[in-house]
Enzyme design. Structure first.
Site, PDB file in Angstrom:
ATOM      1  N   SER A 140       0.841  -1.293   0.099  1.00  0.00           N
ATOM      2  CA  SER A 140       0.031  -0.157  -0.015  1.00  0.00           C
ATOM      3  C   SER A 140       0.759   1.262   0.016  1.00  0.00           C
ATOM      4  O   SER A 140       1.484   1.479  -0.891  1.00  0.00           O
ATOM      5  CB  SER A 140      -0.985   0.008   1.270  1.00  0.00           C
ATOM      6  N   ASP A 152      -3.317   6.612  -3.293  1.00  0.00           N
ATOM      7  CA  ASP A 152      -1.877   6.066  -2.596  1.00  0.00           C
ATOM      8  C   ASP A 152      -1.453   4.974  -3.744  1.00  0.00           C
ATOM      9  O   ASP A 152      -2.223   4.688  -4.706  1.00  0.00           O
ATOM     10  CB  ASP A 152      -1.947   5.431  -1.170  1.00  0.00           C
TER      11      ASP A 152
END
Length: 552
Positions: free
Chosen positions: A154, A307
């Site tokens: 992530s 992101d």
């Protein structure tokens, strides 16, 4: 350093299929054998323990060793997960979908997993290229799969990678929860203890998913918020933060009918080295500076940032001096109000957020006659709330279409937010006006966060123990009316969380971070005006910082 560590390192080296980590480890062992104390400390750090598999799967720095992310550890995880799936239903042939993002070695770890799943007799489906995490979560449902694996870290630092696991069934596409995590971890440990990775069966008989699954995700996501009339002519900026979001997101924009943004060119293509940001997280100071510069130069009305694996969304708007990134709570409440209006009157419909997110969502649910659930942090819990029509957590995560993706999804959240912005634009209003309208409905909520980053993670446990032994009687001049220790489960939530209700209606929640060496304190206040709530928040932040400084 004990001989046991060296023995573990040599055994690891003997089964490592990766030339880079073999070379790295062989050189380190050689230095240890020559008496290099720094090398011995490094080796001990790599092999005195292993990355633990939990409800968030695996996540850690790349490198050789059982305490790092590498091909040996991933192979053990894949083989252990396959064993877990086979024992759940010995007569069936489980299906597993595997996805990966643009981080270093993500494609290698994904291909290894597909080969090992196929070698274990499972039906393995590998997504065709690097794609966002929400596409993998969607694909688990699309294929009716028993499980999914997403190789991603992530928004972690550039040298990290991870292994995120989903299960099918009634919660298809949701992340795993206890006790599945412990059962999977036990299977992985058995593989690690009993088999060499080089002896694990592999097969190239895995499937490559075709474009139909991506097209299905694009169509379902575009339907979340088709462009209203006010969308035409919108000037906005988008950054992928060197991640994998843009290719999929641009297709969704086209199908939904929104004008294409001005992109941040330096950050639009996937790049696992993240050259323009020290920390590829839109929450981090400086991470959105290039986006702000692009927005200023192009006269943008707002900025959207995802992101690197596109499961989170950040929003920024013009301010008196430069640009202001909205908090996750502000975006969550705007999207929650949107969902509440759409679901008003629907039996059993509910909103949900993590217990550290703004209590304003509860006020929205009450106003529109919906149910409301507070959960532990993480979408593995939020996604399981009964009757869910919308869920969020303050760390920029939003679930806006639970019928298709049971996880946070920065792409569908972007489409929902674009619809909000376009509708406001069509009546001459801005995003700042939407925030004012929200405040007029539910009051003046303000939220903040204090984070204490530590070098030694044991410091966090020491501070939490101190807070439990001597609960604070006040924060600054405001008395604590009630202190809840969620390890004692007063609200049937559980978890290493301390919650303090203050006499003026404010609250403080403290918990260790699940992914970083941080202790986090979440602050929520409600005032009589914007100025009053801001002043209350500043005072509370100061009191919390003073307490943590004293305890650390």
């Amino acid at each position: 350093m004990g001989a046991a560590i060296l023995d573990r390192a040599r055994a690891w080296l003997a089964q490592d299929p990766d030339e880079q980590t073999r070379t790295e480890l062989a050189a380190l062992i050689e230095r240890v054998e020559a008496g290099d104390e720094d090398a011995a400390d490094d080796l001990a750090d790599r092999f005195d323990g292993r990355l633990q598999f939990g409800t968030a799967g695996l996540r850690g720095a790349l490198g050789a060793g059982s305490n790092r992310m590498n091909r040996v550890l991933v192979a053990q995880a894949a083989a252990g997960f396959a064993e877990f799936l086979r024992t759940r239903d010995p007569e069936a042939t489980p299906t597993v979908v595997v996805g990966y993002d643009g981080r270093r070695n993500s494609d290698v770890f994904a291909r290894d997993s597909a080969e090992l799943f196929a070698g274990a007799g499972l039906r393995a489906i590998l997504l065709p290229r690097r794609l966002p995490t929400p596409v993998l979560a969607f694909a688990v449902r699309h294929f009716g799969a028993d499980a999914g694996v997403m190789v991603t870290a992530s928004h972690n630092p550039p040298n990290d990678n991870g292994y995120k696991v989903y299960l099918g069934g009634s919660d298809a596409g949701s992340q795993i929860v206890a006790p599945s995590d412990a059962d999977i971890a036990a299977s992985i440990r058995r593989v690690a203890d009993e088999q060499s990775v080089s002896d694990l069966p592999r097969s190239s008989a895995y499937e490559i998913a075709d474009e139909a699954v991506i097209e299905a995700y694009v169509s379902a996501t575009a339907a979340v918020g088709p462009a209203p009339e006010g969308a035409a002519g919108t000037r906005w900026v988008y950054t992928a933060m060197h991640g994998v979001g843009w290719e999929t997101f641009s297709r969704v924009l086209e199908e939904a009918g929104y004008p294409q943004p001005t992109v941040v060119p330096e950050q639009i293509e996937p790049d696992g080295t993240f050259p323009t940001v020290a920390f590829p997280n839109p929450e981090e100071p400086g991470a959105m500076d290039l986006a702000f510069a692009t927005a200023a130069a192009s006269g943008a009305e707002f900025v959207l940032a995802q992101d690197p694996d596109a499961d989170r969304l950040a929003v920024a708007i013009p301010a008196e001096s430069g640009w202001r990134r909205l908090t996750g709570n502000e975006v969550g409440l705007l999207l929650g109000r949107r969902a509440a209006r759409a679901a008003a009157g629907t039996p059993d419909a509910s909103l949900a957020c993590s217990l550290v997110s703004s209590p304003g969502l509860g006020a929205i649910a009450e106003k529109y006659g919906l149910g409301f659930h507070e959960t532990l942090t993480g979408f593995k819990w939020i996604s399981r709330a009964p009757g869910l029509v919308f869920g969020f957590e303050e760390a920029l995560g939003y679930l806006v279409n639970p019928e298709t993706v049971r996880d946070k999804d920065g792409i569908s959240a972007s489409i929902a937010f674009l619809e909000l912005a376009a509708e406001a634009r069509g009546r001459g209003a801005t995003i700042a006006d939407l925030l004012d309208e929200l405040t007029a409905e539910i009051g003046f909520y303000a939220s903040g966060q204090v984070s204490l980053r530590v070098e030694d993670v044991s410091t966090i446990a020491t501070i939490m123990a101190s807070l439990r032994a001597e609960p604070p009687a006040a924060f600054g001049e405001t008395a604590v009316e009630r202190a809840d220790d969620l390890l004692q489960d007063p609200a049937r939530l559980g978890g290493d969380v301390l919650r303090y209700a203050l006499a003026d209606g404010s609250r403080v929640i403290a918990r260790p971070s699940g992914t970083e060496p941080k202790l986090k304190a979440y602050l929520d206040v409600r005032g009589e005006s914007a100025e009053d709530s801001a002043a209350r928040l500043v005072a509370l932040e100061q009191a919390v910082r003073e307490l943590l400084d004293r305890l650390s």
